[in-house]
Design an enzyme around this catalytic site. Structure first.
Site, short mmCIF file in Angstrom:
data_model
loop_
_atom_site.label_atom_id
_atom_site.label_comp_id
_atom_site.label_asym_id
_atom_site.label_seq_id
_atom_site.Cartn_x
_atom_site.Cartn_y
_atom_site.Cartn_z
N ASN A 1 -21.32 31.99 28.25
CA ASN A 1 -22.22 31.73 29.37
C ASN A 1 -23.33 32.76 29.51
OD1 ASN A 1 -19.54 32.95 30.00
ND2 ASN A 1 -20.55 33.55 31.88
N SER B 1 -16.71 21.57 33.75
CA SER B 1 -17.07 21.60 35.16
C SER B 1 -18.31 20.76 35.43
CB SER B 1 -17.33 23.05 35.56
OG SER B 1 -17.74 23.11 36.90
N HIS C 1 -20.73 20.85 37.82
CA HIS C 1 -22.01 21.40 38.26
C HIS C 1 -22.78 22.12 37.15
CE1 HIS C 1 -21.16 25.81 38.95
NE2 HIS C 1 -19.94 25.36 38.85
N CYS D 1 -23.76 43.26 38.81
CA CYS D 1 -24.10 43.79 40.13
C CYS D 1 -23.86 42.80 41.24
CB CYS D 1 -25.56 44.20 40.17
SG CYS D 1 -25.87 45.63 39.17
C1 LIG Z 1 -19.27 28.49 35.34
C2 LIG Z 1 -18.21 28.78 34.37
C3 LIG Z 1 -16.85 28.72 34.72
C4 LIG Z 1 -16.42 28.41 36.13
O1 LIG Z 1 -16.65 27.09 36.49
P1 LIG Z 1 -16.65 26.69 38.05
O2 LIG Z 1 -16.74 25.19 38.03
O3 LIG Z 1 -17.83 27.33 38.66
O4 LIG Z 1 -15.36 27.16 38.61
C5 LIG Z 1 -15.91 28.97 33.76
N1 LIG Z 1 -16.27 29.26 32.50
C6 LIG Z 1 -17.54 29.31 32.10
C7 LIG Z 1 -17.87 29.62 30.68
C8 LIG Z 1 -18.56 29.09 33.02
O5 LIG Z 1 -19.84 29.19 32.64
#
Ligand SMILES: *Cc1c(COP(=O)(O)O)cnc(C)c1O
Length: 393
Positions: free
Chosen positions: A152, A200, A202, A326
């Protein structure tokens, strides 16, 4: 409205209008509980089933292998904690990488406190897991390998097919956090020998608070939320019907537009990278140049603080993210940038920009011009930079 160039799509994305539209009737019209017997509730159940099928098809999985959750974090927690518990009699060793999301790393810490042993694999300078290290880490008591599909922060895509093959060869379960990759890269759970996969809503223009865990048929995993018989008795709670419908629509949309959308993002992103690297001195691109999510750019600029850069970009209507943690109140630089070997002072000056398909080259021109102006200003105030320049002369 003030100018807004949203370049933080790895943090979250805009819910697509057609996703919202698909969801609305399930709040106001078809609000029945899918578990109820009357015909009216059947509408909700059908919608959940349809979304489950869309998602399963997108991964080459079966509908009964898709379990809806409240998002990526829950899916990651479930995959790790519940397999650890179910397979503890076989062994208590788990392998993961140093660059996982905190939903994985903090769950691993939790498991360590409960008697599990975790090996955190190193990555190379681009953030790629080393397969020979993975092989060496495997022990007779290893029960699970969990390596993310794509990172990410720096966007690096892991050799998932190879990792899956190694796991399969040794009879070890393989989980992947595909929250960033799902919808951006084609994924087939059989080709990659994936036993569990987290995603996920979103992160792919779906709603927040909905996600799923793919669990291959035959994997022993404990139920994570106890209660009713929903999700084949593995995840209790009345289904988030509008969320599930929205997720299904988001997946349908992401799959049908993947090629075109990611090609556009890649082109715009490469244009940004090219301009930044050639026009801004003392900067580097973090992560692999090609083995990279199509919408991710991550830079380090020497002699400045990522946080100051973010605040000044915000004043120009540009939303980005810094490489340091941060936001969580800690001043430690990102564990990912540390793992790829960046020294603290360079990791601190990091900036992640993650695009969507609406971003244009003109937007990138504005971003680059803003960056040049801001970085000049920040460096002119930096004693480190002043010293450095003096020594050059
Ligand atoms: C955003 C993210 C998560 C967490 O997902 P949520 O739906 O916000 O709980 C887990 N792993 C990675 C790699 C992410 O980018």
């Amino acid at each position: 409205m003030k100018k807004l160039i949203y370049l933080d799509n790895a943090a979250t994305t805009k819910t697509a209008p057609e996703v919202v539209e698909a969801m609305l009737p399930y709040f106001t019209e078809y609000y029945g509980n899918p578990s109820s017997v009357y015909e009216f509730a059947g509408k909700s159940k059908q919608a959940v089933d349809a979304a489950r099928k869309t998602i399963a098809d997108s991964l080459g999985a079966k509908p009964e292998e898709i379990y809806f959750t409240a998002g990526g974090s829950e899916s990651d927690n479930w995959a790790l904690k519940a397999t650890a518990e179910a397979y503890a009699s076989k062994g208590k060793h788990i392998i993961t990488s140093k660059i996982e999301h905190h939903a994985i790393l903090h769950t691993c810490e939790y498991l360590e406190k409960r008697g599990f042993e975790i090996t955190y694999l190193d990555v190379d300078e681009n953030g790629v897991v080393k397969l020979d290290e993975l092989e060496k880490a495997i022990r007779p008591d290893t029960i699970l390998i969990s390596v993310m599909f794509a990172n990410n922060e720096i966007g690096t895509i892991q050799p998932i097919e190879e990792i899956g093959a190694i796991a399969k060869e040794h009879g070890i379960l393989f989980h992947t956090d595909a929250v960033q990759a799902f919808g951006q890269l084609p994924i087939n759970v059989d080709v990659c020998h994936i036993d569990m996969l987290s995603a996920s809503g979103h992160k792919l223009n779906g709603p927040k608070g909905i996600g799923f865990l793919y669990i291959r048929k035959g994997v022993k995993i404990r139920s994570f939320v106890h209660g009713g018989a929903q999700e084949r008795k593995r995840r209790a709670g009345t289904e988030n019907v509008p969320g599930i419908v929205g997720l299904g629509k988001a997946v349908e949309r992401a799959m049908s537009s993947m090629e075109e959308r990611t090609a556009k993002e890649r082109e715009t992103r490469d244009y940004l990278i090219e301009r930044v690297l050639t026009e801004i001195p003392y900067c580097r691109l973090n992560g692999d140049r090609t083995r990279r999510l199509p919408n991710n750019a991550n830079f380090s600029f020497q002699f400045l603080e990522g946080e100051s850069l973010l605040i000044m970009l915000d004043m120009k209507g540009i939303c980005g993210s810094s490489g340091s943690a941060c936001t969580s109140g800690s001043l430690d630089p990102s564990h990912v940038l540390m793992a790829i070997g960046l020294p603290h002072e360079i990791a601190h000056g990091s900036l992640r920009l993650t695009l969507n398909e609406e971003i244009t080259k003109e937007d990138m021109d504005y971003v680059v011009e803003s960056l040049k102006e801001i970085i000049d200003k920040l460096r002119s105030m930096s004693p480190l930079y002043e010293d450095f320049i003096k020594k050059q002369k």
